[in-house]
Design an enzyme around this catalytic site. Structure first.
Site, mmCIF file in Angstrom:
data_model
loop_
_atom_site.group_PDB
_atom_site.id
_atom_site.type_symbol
_atom_site.label_atom_id
_atom_site.label_comp_id
_atom_site.label_asym_id
_atom_site.label_seq_id
_atom_site.Cartn_x
_atom_site.Cartn_y
_atom_site.Cartn_z
ATOM 1 N N PRO A 295 -8.934 0.258 -6.264
ATOM 2 C CG PRO A 295 -7.481 2.071 -6.016
ATOM 3 C CD PRO A 295 -8.522 1.494 -6.938
ATOM 4 C CB ALA B 100 -0.799 1.096 -0.036
ATOM 5 C CB SER B 101 -2.032 -4.578 0.752
ATOM 6 O OG SER B 101 -1.229 -4.341 1.856
ATOM 7 C CB CYS B 102 -6.600 -2.337 -1.687
ATOM 8 S SG CYS B 102 -5.598 -1.740 -3.006
ATOM 9 C CB VAL B 103 -7.709 -2.688 3.947
ATOM 10 C CG1 VAL B 103 -6.322 -3.136 4.326
ATOM 11 C CG2 VAL B 103 -7.855 -1.209 4.083
#
Ligand SMILES: Cc1cc2nc3c(=O)[nH]c(=O)nc-3n(C[C@H](O)[C@H](O)[C@H](O)COP(=O)(O)OP(=O)(O)OC[C@H]3O[C@@H](n4cnc5c(N)ncnc54)[C@H](O)[C@@H]3O)c2cc1C
Lengths: 411, 103
Positions: A295, B100-103
């Site tokens: 992630p 949470a979208s991973c950035v």
């Protein structure tokens, strides 16, 4: 003779081949690396092609320039991995046996996952810049374009280099200003995320910059399909965005080879321990770069930091010791913002991008979350560093794990 | 961080209303959370919530696309079940953290 096989000779695989050939005894270990293409693409350079800053010859070199002697390079498509029996099947039937395998097959774009994307307007008025073909087609288009609605849209998460589409709109703003038609170009940024970026502090900085440059953000827009006749994006909740020219980040997934091997999740990314970088299913498989599901950002800088951790752990595994090195998800991305300036973000699994200086506390020279000229030079230098240091597996004067030194906490 | 009473139970929630402890969750609590947003939960909704809880417990990252491929409903259907923010809302009612979208 023991055998180490690396799948994919892109950023990650090439770095690993270089690091490992120096460390593993040539009498004891053979190293083989497989890739379907002979050309190495400097992908971060694709961003600059639409605006004529780079051309295709600026971003390509033969892969063989970067593969050290003593490593066996095979140019072939990989059909599948048979992990139960430690075998790799190449297209055409050749079989490679391995003791350890490193998967570094990256991610690619799948425009056909979005209905209407790869249709009659594809590479005519709808473009991507994640492939050399798309980037060059867009350069040709922009040369003759007189203005209208330019929409930059992201179809799905995750996608590699999360800042690239933001950089694209910043550079578009600068480009159309410089050629004198900015007042005729309406730029919008369509994203399935709730804002320009996900982490709060960076989102605030970037949103202000977007507003300053008169770029409209359309958040929470999850594209269902593209209507080629009315030139509209249509979301799942039936909102519409009109475009004259659409630039898109298509759905990113791992290679089909991962799916054929039964090694991936529903996006063909390989489930990987986010600290040790070992495959969750097979002890003798490690995963580096965009191919894994860890992630953090899918970026060359991440692959570079992770490579040092993977190297340590692979050596431990070979020697029968526990895997002690732990990756923290460290990412470091320069963001081109146009007009010779840039921003920089540095973060990991737990710490969002914060303001400050990098890499030296208080001195920089790079400013974190600041829009400066020197950050732009960081990006320009990155190409040189990529070809001459990164791919060759050499160390940069930056630690693999993120540090809080130089960062300011923000409440 | 705050305490909130939902379906007769006092639970800890964050400032967006997400449960801090997934074990506090039960079906009645989910129904009450959804009601606050004007959504009446049906069996289909619960199927989605259970799916999300299961996948989260397995450590998998959650995306709209993934739920759309789950066989429970497609993406369009998901938007109809949870209008406005399919994953944001469904994960809230499922008692798990906001993905949470991973950035
Ligand atoms: C427009 C753009 C801008 C970017 N900007 C930045 C930036 O500024 N900074 C940054 O750090 N990163 C940036 N990136 C991301 C960076 O380029 C990638 O994260 C990085 O290249 C990933 O390395 P990788 O080795 O995992 O994958 P890749 O470099 O993509 O390599 C994968 C390799 O595997 C091979 N392969 C895959 N499947 C098969 C198969 N079945 N058979 C044979 N071979 C196969 C492919 O041919 C390829 O050579 C950018 C990317 C893009 C597209």
């Amino acid at each position: 003779m023991k055998k180490l096989v690396i799948l994919g000779a892109g950023t990650a695989g090439t770095m690993m081949a270089n690091k490992l050939r120096g460390a593993l005894d040539r009498e004891e270990w053979s190293i083989t690396i497989v890739d379907q293409f002979k050309t190495h693409y400097y992908q971060p350079g694709f961003l600059f092609i639409p605006f004529g800053i780079y051309n295709s010859h600026d971003v390509i070199k033969p892969k063989s320039d970067f593969i050290p002697t003593g490593v066996n390079m095979i140019y072939s498509a990989i059909d599948r991995v048979e992990a139960e029996s430690n075998k790799v099947h190449l297209e055409g039937g050749k079989i490679l046996n391995y003791d350890y395998l490193i998967i570094a097959t990256g991610t690619k774009t799948f425009p056909d996952e979005t209905p209407g994307l790869q249709d009659k307007l594809w590479h005519k008025e709808i473009f991507d810049f994640y492939t050399i073909e798309g980037a060059c087609a867009l350069q040709r288009f922009f040369k003759g374009w007189e203005g209208g609605k330019l929409v930059m849209a992201i179809t799905e998460l995750p996608y590699k280099c999360p800042v690239a589409p933001l950089e694209f709109v910043f550079l578009a703003d600068a480009y159309f200003t410089q050629i004198g038609i900015r007042d005729k170009v309406d730029i919008s940024y369509v994203t399935p995320m709730p804002g320009a970026f996900t982490k709060p502090v960076a989102t605030k900085m970037l949103s202000e910059l977007l507003a300053e440059k008169n770029i409209t953000v359309i958040p929470d827009f999850y594209i269902e399909r593209v209507d080629n006749d009315s030139k509209k994006l249509i979301s799942y909740d039936e909102r519409e965005v009109e475009f004259d020219v659409l630039t898109v980040v298509p759905v990113n997934m791992g290679d089909e080879m991962i799916e054929r091997s039964g090694l991936g999740d529903d996006m063909n990314f390989v489930p990987t321990d986010k600290e040790t970088l070992q495959s969750k299913k097979h002890e003798n498989i490690f995963v580096l770069g965009d191919a894994s599901n860890i992630p953090t950002s899918k970026a060359g800088s991440v692959a570079h930091f992770a490579a040092e951790i993977l190297f340590e752990n692979l050596m431990s595994a070979i020697e029968g010791r526990p895997l002690h090195a732990k990756f923290d998800g460290h990412a470091n991305c320069y963001i081109e913002t146009g007009f010779g300036k840039g921003a920089l973000i540095d973060f990991n699994y737990d710490t969002e991008p914060l303001p400050g200086t990098f890499p030296l506390p208080g001195l920089g020279p790079f400013g974190l979350l600041e829009n400066t000229k020197i950050n732009h030079y960081g990006k320009v230098m990155f190409r040189w560093i990529y070809w001459h240091i990164l791919l060759k597996g050499k160390e940069l004067p930056v630690e693999p794990l993120m540090t809080m030194a130089g960062k300011k906490k923000v409440n | 961080m705050a305490e909130k009473t939902l379906a007769g139970k006092t639970v800890e929630v964050n400032d967006e209303g997400y449960l801090l402890n997934r074990d506090d969750w039960d079906k009645d609590l989910a129904a009450e959370m959804a009601k606050e947003d004007g959504i009446e939960l049906t069996d289909k909704h619960y199927e989605v919530l259970e799916y999300l809880r299961e996948k989260e417990a397995a450590g998998e990252s959650l995306t709209i696309r993934k739920v759309g491929k789950s066989g429970i409903t497609d993406i369009k259907g998901l938007y109809q079940l949870f209008p406005g923010g399919p994953l944001k809302l469904s994960s809230k009612y499922a008692g798990i953290a906001k993905p949470a979208s991973c950035v």
